[in-house]
Design a protein around this motif. Structure first.
Motif, PDB file in Angstrom:
ATOM      1  N   HIS A  18      35.886  42.240  33.957  1.00 47.51           N
ATOM      2  CA  HIS A  18      34.457  42.427  34.218  1.00 47.51           C
ATOM      3  C   HIS A  18      34.214  42.360  35.719  1.00 47.51           C
ATOM      4  O   HIS A  18      34.992  41.755  36.451  1.00 47.51           O
ATOM      5  CB  HIS A  18      33.624  41.338  33.540  1.00 47.51           C
ATOM      6  CG  HIS A  18      33.943  41.137  32.102  1.00 47.51           C
ATOM      7  ND1 HIS A  18      33.580  42.035  31.131  1.00 47.51           N
ATOM      8  CD2 HIS A  18      34.620  40.153  31.467  1.00 47.51           C
ATOM      9  CE1 HIS A  18      34.010  41.608  29.952  1.00 47.51           C
ATOM     10  NE2 HIS A  18      34.649  40.463  30.132  1.00 47.51           N
ATOM     11  N   THR A  19      33.112  42.933  36.156  1.00 45.51           N
ATOM     12  CA  THR A  19      32.726  42.792  37.555  1.00 45.51           C
ATOM     13  C   THR A  19      32.452  41.322  37.834  1.00 45.51           C
ATOM     14  O   THR A  19      31.838  40.625  37.028  1.00 45.51           O
ATOM     15  CB  THR A  19      31.480  43.645  37.849  1.00 45.51           C
ATOM     16  OG1 THR A  19      31.838  45.023  37.651  1.00 45.51           O
ATOM     17  CG2 THR A  19      30.980  43.446  39.265  1.00 45.51           C
ATOM     18  N   CYS A  28      34.969  44.617  41.478  1.00 46.50           N
ATOM     19  CA  CYS A  28      34.623  45.494  40.354  1.00 46.50           C
ATOM     20  C   CYS A  28      35.604  45.337  39.203  1.00 46.50           C
ATOM     21  O   CYS A  28      36.771  44.983  39.400  1.00 46.50           O
ATOM     22  CB  CYS A  28      34.613  46.951  40.806  1.00 46.50           C
ATOM     23  SG  CYS A  28      33.319  47.309  41.981  1.00 46.50           S
ATOM     24  N   LYS A  29      35.114  45.620  38.008  1.00 39.22           N
ATOM     25  CA  LYS A  29      35.968  45.695  36.820  1.00 39.22           C
ATOM     26  C   LYS A  29      37.141  46.597  37.142  1.00 39.22           C
ATOM     27  O   LYS A  29      36.991  47.643  37.761  1.00 39.22           O
ATOM     28  CB  LYS A  29      35.175  46.274  35.653  1.00 39.22           C
ATOM     29  CG  LYS A  29      36.019  46.616  34.442  1.00 39.22           C
ATOM     30  CD  LYS A  29      35.186  47.405  33.437  1.00 39.22           C
ATOM     31  CE  LYS A  29      36.014  47.912  32.308  1.00 39.22           C
ATOM     32  NZ  LYS A  29      36.546  49.248  32.501  1.00 39.22           N
ATOM     33  N   GLY A  30      38.341  46.163  36.744  1.00 44.07           N
ATOM     34  CA  GLY A  30      39.533  46.960  36.986  1.00 44.07           C
ATOM     35  C   GLY A  30      40.236  46.635  38.283  1.00 44.07           C
ATOM     36  O   GLY A  30      41.343  47.111  38.527  1.00 44.07           O
ATOM     37  N   GLU A  61      43.857  52.029  32.832  1.00 46.86           N
ATOM     38  CA  GLU A  61      42.839  52.916  32.272  1.00 46.86           C
ATOM     39  C   GLU A  61      42.612  54.183  33.095  1.00 46.86           C
ATOM     40  O   GLU A  61      42.461  55.263  32.532  1.00 46.86           O
ATOM     41  CB  GLU A  61      41.519  52.161  32.067  1.00 46.86           C
ATOM     42  CG  GLU A  61      40.886  51.640  33.335  1.00 46.86           C
ATOM     43  CD  GLU A  61      39.587  50.883  33.106  1.00 46.86           C
ATOM     44  OE1 GLU A  61      39.102  50.803  31.969  1.00 46.86           O
ATOM     45  OE2 GLU A  61      39.048  50.369  34.103  1.00 46.86           O
ATOM     46  N   ASP A  62      42.589  54.082  34.412  1.00 43.27           N
ATOM     47  CA  ASP A  62      42.358  55.280  35.223  1.00 43.27           C
ATOM     48  C   ASP A  62      43.558  56.221  35.187  1.00 43.27           C
ATOM     49  O   ASP A  62      43.400  57.442  35.065  1.00 43.27           O
ATOM     50  CB  ASP A  62      42.040  54.892  36.671  1.00 43.27           C
ATOM     51  CG  ASP A  62      40.662  54.270  36.821  1.00 43.27           C
ATOM     52  OD1 ASP A  62      39.839  54.385  35.885  1.00 43.27           O
ATOM     53  OD2 ASP A  62      40.400  53.670  37.878  1.00 43.27           O
ATOM     54  N   LYS A  83      37.695  57.083  36.840  1.00 41.54           N
ATOM     55  CA  LYS A  83      36.985  55.874  37.265  1.00 41.54           C
ATOM     56  C   LYS A  83      36.580  55.097  36.025  1.00 41.54           C
ATOM     57  O   LYS A  83      36.066  55.675  35.077  1.00 41.54           O
ATOM     58  CB  LYS A  83      35.763  56.246  38.092  1.00 41.54           C
ATOM     59  CG  LYS A  83      35.066  55.051  38.694  1.00 41.54           C
ATOM     60  CD  LYS A  83      33.966  55.474  39.630  1.00 41.54           C
ATOM     61  CE  LYS A  83      33.332  54.219  40.199  1.00 41.54           C
ATOM     62  NZ  LYS A  83      32.259  54.526  41.123  1.00 41.54           N
ATOM     63  N   THR A  84      36.835  53.827  36.040  1.00 40.08           N
ATOM     64  CA  THR A  84      36.571  52.929  34.912  1.00 40.08           C
ATOM     65  C   THR A  84      37.116  53.496  33.597  1.00 40.08           C
ATOM     66  O   THR A  84      36.475  53.408  32.556  1.00 40.08           O
ATOM     67  CB  THR A  84      35.072  52.558  34.773  1.00 40.08           C
ATOM     68  OG1 THR A  84      34.294  53.728  34.516  1.00 40.08           O
ATOM     69  CG2 THR A  84      34.560  51.851  36.013  1.00 40.08           C
ATOM     70  N   LEU A 139      41.241  48.095  29.294  1.00 41.51           N
ATOM     71  CA  LEU A 139      41.708  48.275  30.669  1.00 41.51           C
ATOM     72  C   LEU A 139      43.089  48.905  30.761  1.00 41.51           C
ATOM     73  O   LEU A 139      43.530  49.293  31.837  1.00 41.51           O
ATOM     74  CB  LEU A 139      41.714  46.926  31.385  1.00 41.51           C
ATOM     75  CG  LEU A 139      40.318  46.338  31.588  1.00 41.51           C
ATOM     76  CD1 LEU A 139      40.396  44.867  31.932  1.00 41.51           C
ATOM     77  CD2 LEU A 139      39.588  47.109  32.661  1.00 41.51           C
TER      78      LEU A 139
END
Length: 190
Positions: A18-19, A28-30, A61-62, A83-84, A139
Motif C-alpha cells: 500500500h502507499t 507508493c504501492k509497489g 505486477e508491472d 503502472k500499478t 503485486l
C-alpha cells in the motif's frame, strides 16, 4: 509471493502493498524498500510495514502486465506504460472493435491474478479510445501462470489476427480489415 506484515528489520527488498505516507515523504504501492527508506520509516515511528516478499518464480505486477501486452500484435494499437500492474490498450484508428469472448474467458481462467477486460464485441471505437486493459491483481504473479497466459495470446495471434476491426472512416471503400482487437478464429472481420 509472501504477503504480510514485516518488521522494519526484515523489510529490506520488500515490495510495499500500500502507499505509505510519512511526514516528509510518500512511498507508493509497489515501491521496493531499500535501507535508506527503512531509516526514514523507522524515524517516522513505524515498526513494521505491509508488503510482499517476492519469490524466485514471481514476476512483479508491472513486468507481468507489460509481458502480456507484448504477446499481442501492436498494429493499430497503443499501449500505456505498465503502472500499478496495469497496461491499458488504446485504438489508434476509428473502427469497430471485435473480440472473441471464449478466448477472453479462457485467458481470465488461467489465474485469478491475471485479468483482461475490454469493451464489448463490435463496439464502435475512435482513435485514442481505451479498448482493453491487462491487470495483475496482486503485486506479483507466478511466472509459470504468466507464461501460460502469454502463450495463449501468442497462439491466438497465429491462428487469426489477435486484434482486428472494421474501418468506419469515410475514405474507406466498404469495410477494410484494420487490426485493432480480435481474439480467436471465428472472425467476421478477419
Amino acid at each position: 509471493m509472501k504477503f504480510g506484515q514485516f518488521s522494519i528489520a526484515e523489510a529490506d527488498g520488500l515490495v510495499l502493498a500500500h502507499t505509505l505516507k510519512l511526514p516528509e515523504r510518500q512511498f507508493c504501492k509497489g515501491h521496493i524498500l531499500q535501507a535508506a527508506d527503512l531509516l526514514q520509516i523507522k524515524a517516522a515511528g513505524l515498526s513494521d510495514v505491509t508488503g510482499v516478499r517476492m519469490e524466485d518464480d514471481d514476476a512483479g505486477e508491472d513486468e507481468a502486465a507489460w509481458m502480456l501486452s507484448q504477446s499481442i500484435p501492436a498494429e493499430h494499437l497503443r499501449f500505456s506504460d505498465a503502472k500499478t500492474g496495469r497496461v491499458n490498450v488504446y485504438a489508434t484508428v476509428k473502427g469497430v472493435f471485435a473480440v472473441e469472448k471464449a478466448v477472453v474467458d479462457q485467458f481470465n481462467a488461467i489465474d485469478q491474478a491475471i485479468t483482461f477486460a475490454c469493451v464489448a464485441d463490435h463496439s464502435r471505437v475512435n482513435s485514442g479510445d481505451m479498448v482493453a486493459t491487462f491487470k495483475i491483481i496482486p503485486l506479483a504473479v507466478s511466472r509459470k501462470q504468466l507464461g501460460k497466459a502469454c502463450a495463449l495470446l501468442c497462439r491466438e495471434a497465429l491462428r487469426s489476427p489477435a486484434i482486428s476491426a472494421t474501418c468506419c472512416q469515410p475514405d474507406c471503400n466498404g469495410t477494410a480489415p484494420i487490426e485493432v482487437l480480435r481474439y480467436g478464429q471465428n472472425s467476421a472481420h478477419s
